[in-house]
Scaffold this motif. Structure first.
Motif, PDB file in Angstrom:
ATOM      1  N   GLN A  34       0.908  -1.640   0.514  1.00 23.30           N
ATOM      2  CA  GLN A  34      -0.067   0.101  -0.135  1.00 23.30           C
ATOM      3  C   GLN A  34       0.565   1.429  -0.032  1.00 23.30           C
ATOM      4  N   ASP A  35       2.261   1.493  -0.188  1.00 21.75           N
ATOM      5  CA  ASP A  35       3.118   1.885   0.279  1.00 21.75           C
ATOM      6  C   ASP A  35       3.983   2.440  -0.840  1.00 21.75           C
ATOM      7  N   ILE A  36       3.875   1.560  -2.204  1.00 24.29           N
ATOM      8  CA  ILE A  36       3.822   1.362  -3.838  1.00 24.29           C
ATOM      9  C   ILE A  36       2.901   1.847  -4.529  1.00 24.29           C
ATOM     10  N   PRO A  37       3.262   2.586  -5.553  1.00 25.04           N
ATOM     11  CA  PRO A  37       2.531   4.211  -6.252  1.00 25.04           C
ATOM     12  C   PRO A  37       2.155   2.088  -7.444  1.00 25.04           C
ATOM     13  N   LEU A  38       0.888   2.779  -7.622  1.00 31.95           N
ATOM     14  CA  LEU A  38       0.277   1.866  -8.965  1.00 31.95           C
ATOM     15  C   LEU A  38       0.092   2.370 -10.128  1.00 31.95           C
ATOM     16  N   ARG A  58       7.739  -7.292   6.766  1.00 36.32           N
ATOM     17  CA  ARG A  58       6.621  -7.235   5.883  1.00 36.32           C
ATOM     18  C   ARG A  58       7.809  -8.649   4.233  1.00 36.32           C
ATOM     19  N   ILE A  59       7.024  -9.553   4.278  1.00 35.50           N
ATOM     20  CA  ILE A  59       7.493 -10.111   2.788  1.00 35.50           C
ATOM     21  C   ILE A  59       6.095  -9.673   1.744  1.00 35.50           C
ATOM     22  N   ILE A  60       5.954  -9.187   0.522  1.00 39.07           N
ATOM     23  CA  ILE A  60       5.906  -8.800  -0.061  1.00 39.07           C
ATOM     24  C   ILE A  60       6.139  -9.318  -1.526  1.00 39.07           C
ATOM     25  N   GLU A  61       4.550 -10.369  -2.581  1.00 42.68           N
ATOM     26  CA  GLU A  61       4.883 -10.187  -3.937  1.00 42.68           C
ATOM     27  C   GLU A  61       3.513  -9.517  -4.547  1.00 42.68           C
ATOM     28  N   SER A  62       3.885  -8.793  -5.239  1.00 39.35           N
ATOM     29  CA  SER A  62       2.874  -7.605  -5.698  1.00 39.35           C
ATOM     30  C   SER A  62       3.112  -7.961  -7.225  1.00 39.35           C
ATOM     31  N   ILE A  63       2.149  -8.723  -8.085  1.00 40.44           N
ATOM     32  CA  ILE A  63       2.284  -8.834  -9.426  1.00 40.44           C
ATOM     33  C   ILE A  63       0.928  -8.221  -9.960  1.00 40.44           C
ATOM     34  N   SER A  64       1.536  -7.359 -11.937  1.00 34.35           N
ATOM     35  CA  SER A  64       0.833  -6.952 -12.288  1.00 34.35           C
ATOM     36  C   SER A  64       0.816  -7.069 -14.013  1.00 34.35           C
ATOM     37  N   ILE A  65      -0.372  -6.972 -13.826  1.00 38.88           N
ATOM     38  CA  ILE A  65      -0.049  -7.300 -15.881  1.00 38.88           C
ATOM     39  C   ILE A  65      -0.027  -6.384 -16.073  1.00 38.88           C
ATOM     40  N   LEU A  66       1.723  -6.153 -17.660  1.00 42.22           N
ATOM     41  CA  LEU A  66       1.395  -4.851 -18.246  1.00 42.22           C
ATOM     42  C   LEU A  66       0.823  -5.183 -19.428  1.00 42.22           C
ATOM     43  N   ASP A  67       0.255  -4.433 -19.267  1.00 43.36           N
ATOM     44  CA  ASP A  67      -1.767  -4.222 -19.976  1.00 43.36           C
ATOM     45  C   ASP A  67      -1.099  -3.056 -21.402  1.00 43.36           C
ATOM     46  N   GLY A  68      -0.069  -3.894 -22.547  1.00 42.74           N
ATOM     47  CA  GLY A  68       0.250  -2.777 -23.156  1.00 42.74           C
ATOM     48  C   GLY A  68       1.463  -1.622 -23.014  1.00 42.74           C
ATOM     49  N   VAL A  69       2.244  -1.607 -22.517  1.00 45.88           N
ATOM     50  CA  VAL A  69       2.647  -0.939 -21.106  1.00 45.88           C
ATOM     51  C   VAL A  69       4.383  -1.251 -21.628  1.00 45.88           C
ATOM     52  N   ASP A  70       4.956  -0.649 -22.164  1.00 49.35           N
ATOM     53  CA  ASP A  70       6.519  -1.238 -22.516  1.00 49.35           C
ATOM     54  C   ASP A  70       7.101  -0.952 -20.845  1.00 49.35           C
ATOM     55  N   GLU A  71       7.964  -2.484 -20.722  1.00 45.80           N
ATOM     56  CA  GLU A  71       8.953  -2.599 -19.567  1.00 45.80           C
ATOM     57  C   GLU A  71       9.668  -0.900 -19.154  1.00 45.80           C
ATOM     58  N   HIS A  72      10.090  -0.680 -20.493  1.00 44.19           N
ATOM     59  CA  HIS A  72      10.698   0.377 -20.405  1.00 44.19           C
ATOM     60  C   HIS A  72      10.452   1.527 -19.035  1.00 44.19           C
ATOM     61  N   TYR A  73       9.198   1.882 -20.177  1.00 44.65           N
ATOM     62  CA  TYR A  73       9.211   2.950 -19.331  1.00 44.65           C
ATOM     63  C   TYR A  73       8.332   2.481 -17.828  1.00 44.65           C
ATOM     64  N   VAL A  74       7.756   1.201 -17.779  1.00 47.07           N
ATOM     65  CA  VAL A  74       7.767   0.645 -15.622  1.00 47.07           C
ATOM     66  C   VAL A  74       9.083   1.148 -15.326  1.00 47.07           C
ATOM     67  N   ARG A  75       9.920   0.982 -15.851  1.00 48.82           N
ATOM     68  CA  ARG A  75      11.009   0.559 -14.413  1.00 48.82           C
ATOM     69  C   ARG A  75      11.552   2.098 -14.632  1.00 48.82           C
ATOM     70  N   GLY A  76      11.850   2.714 -15.587  1.00 44.71           N
ATOM     71  CA  GLY A  76      11.940   5.130 -15.541  1.00 44.71           C
ATOM     72  C   GLY A  76      10.694   5.238 -15.123  1.00 44.71           C
ATOM     73  N   TYR A  77       9.344   4.102 -14.809  1.00 49.82           N
ATOM     74  CA  TYR A  77       8.319   5.457 -13.729  1.00 49.82           C
ATOM     75  C   TYR A  77       8.964   5.109 -12.093  1.00 49.82           C
ATOM     76  N   TYR A  78       9.220   3.648 -12.035  1.00 49.28           N
ATOM     77  CA  TYR A  78      10.071   3.348 -10.468  1.00 49.28           C
ATOM     78  C   TYR A  78      10.909   4.098  -9.817  1.00 49.28           C
ATOM     79  N   ARG A  79      12.393   3.788 -11.000  1.00 55.08           N
ATOM     80  CA  ARG A  79      12.979   4.254 -11.041  1.00 55.08           C
ATOM     81  C   ARG A  79      12.865   6.365 -10.165  1.00 55.08           C
ATOM     82  N   GLN A  80      12.110   6.841 -10.555  1.00 54.39           N
ATOM     83  CA  GLN A  80      11.393   9.021 -10.051  1.00 54.39           C
ATOM     84  C   GLN A  80      10.451   8.558  -9.518  1.00 54.39           C
ATOM     85  N   ALA A  81       9.391   6.976  -9.202  1.00 56.59           N
ATOM     86  CA  ALA A  81       8.682   7.408  -8.579  1.00 56.59           C
ATOM     87  C   ALA A  81       8.621   6.683  -6.939  1.00 56.59           C
ATOM     88  N   LEU A  82       9.373   5.701  -6.916  1.00 53.59           N
ATOM     89  CA  LEU A  82      10.162   5.139  -5.470  1.00 53.59           C
ATOM     90  C   LEU A  82      11.218   5.911  -4.862  1.00 53.59           C
TER      91      LEU A  82
END
Length: 122
Positions: A34-38, A58-82
């Motif tokens: 709940q402290d990690i943005p989706l 805590r031990i957490i495994e959060s799984i999400s479906i990449l619905d047409g989103v490029d993994e490089h974009y996801v990686r860049g988003y989390y490098r800025q958001a986290l």
């Protein structure tokens, strides 16, 4: 009588407050972490995600479906958001915060791409 400067400052404050509320309401978070943005475009798979509190943390495994989103974009988003949430970049796809480690991973299963976030105690 109120001065124009006072009214401008007051209106600026109201607008800033409204924008902050709108941003907070627009930001979605993982249900299991709940402290990690989706990120927009990701669909959380709550059926296959897990969250567990252990004596070490805590031990957490959060799984999400990449619905047409490029993994490089996801990686860049989390490098800025986290870092906004206190996470520090550690190495490729890994972050640390206090006594926790966060690792990101991308997998393909049955032609579906998934984005995984693992959080565990250090």
């Amino acid at each position: 009588m109120m001065s124009k400067t006072y009214i401008c400052v007051l209106l600026s404050g109201v607008l800033l407050f409204s924008a902050t509320i709108a941003y907070a309401e627009a930001t979605r978070f993982f249900k299991t972490a709940q402290d990690i943005p989706l990120m927009a475009g990701l669909v959380e798979d709550t059926q296959n995600s897990l969250s567990y509190d252990s004596p070490q943390g805590r031990i957490i495994e959060s799984i999400s479906i990449l619905d047409g989103v490029d993994e490089h974009y996801v990686r860049g988003y989390y490098r800025q958001a986290l870092p906004v949430f206190g996470w520090q970049f550690s190495s490729e796809d890994q972050f640390v915060r206090q006594n926790e480690t966060l690792r990101m991973d991308f997998v393909v299963e049955d032609q579906q791409k998934y984005f995984l976030i693992f959080i565990k105690p250090r």
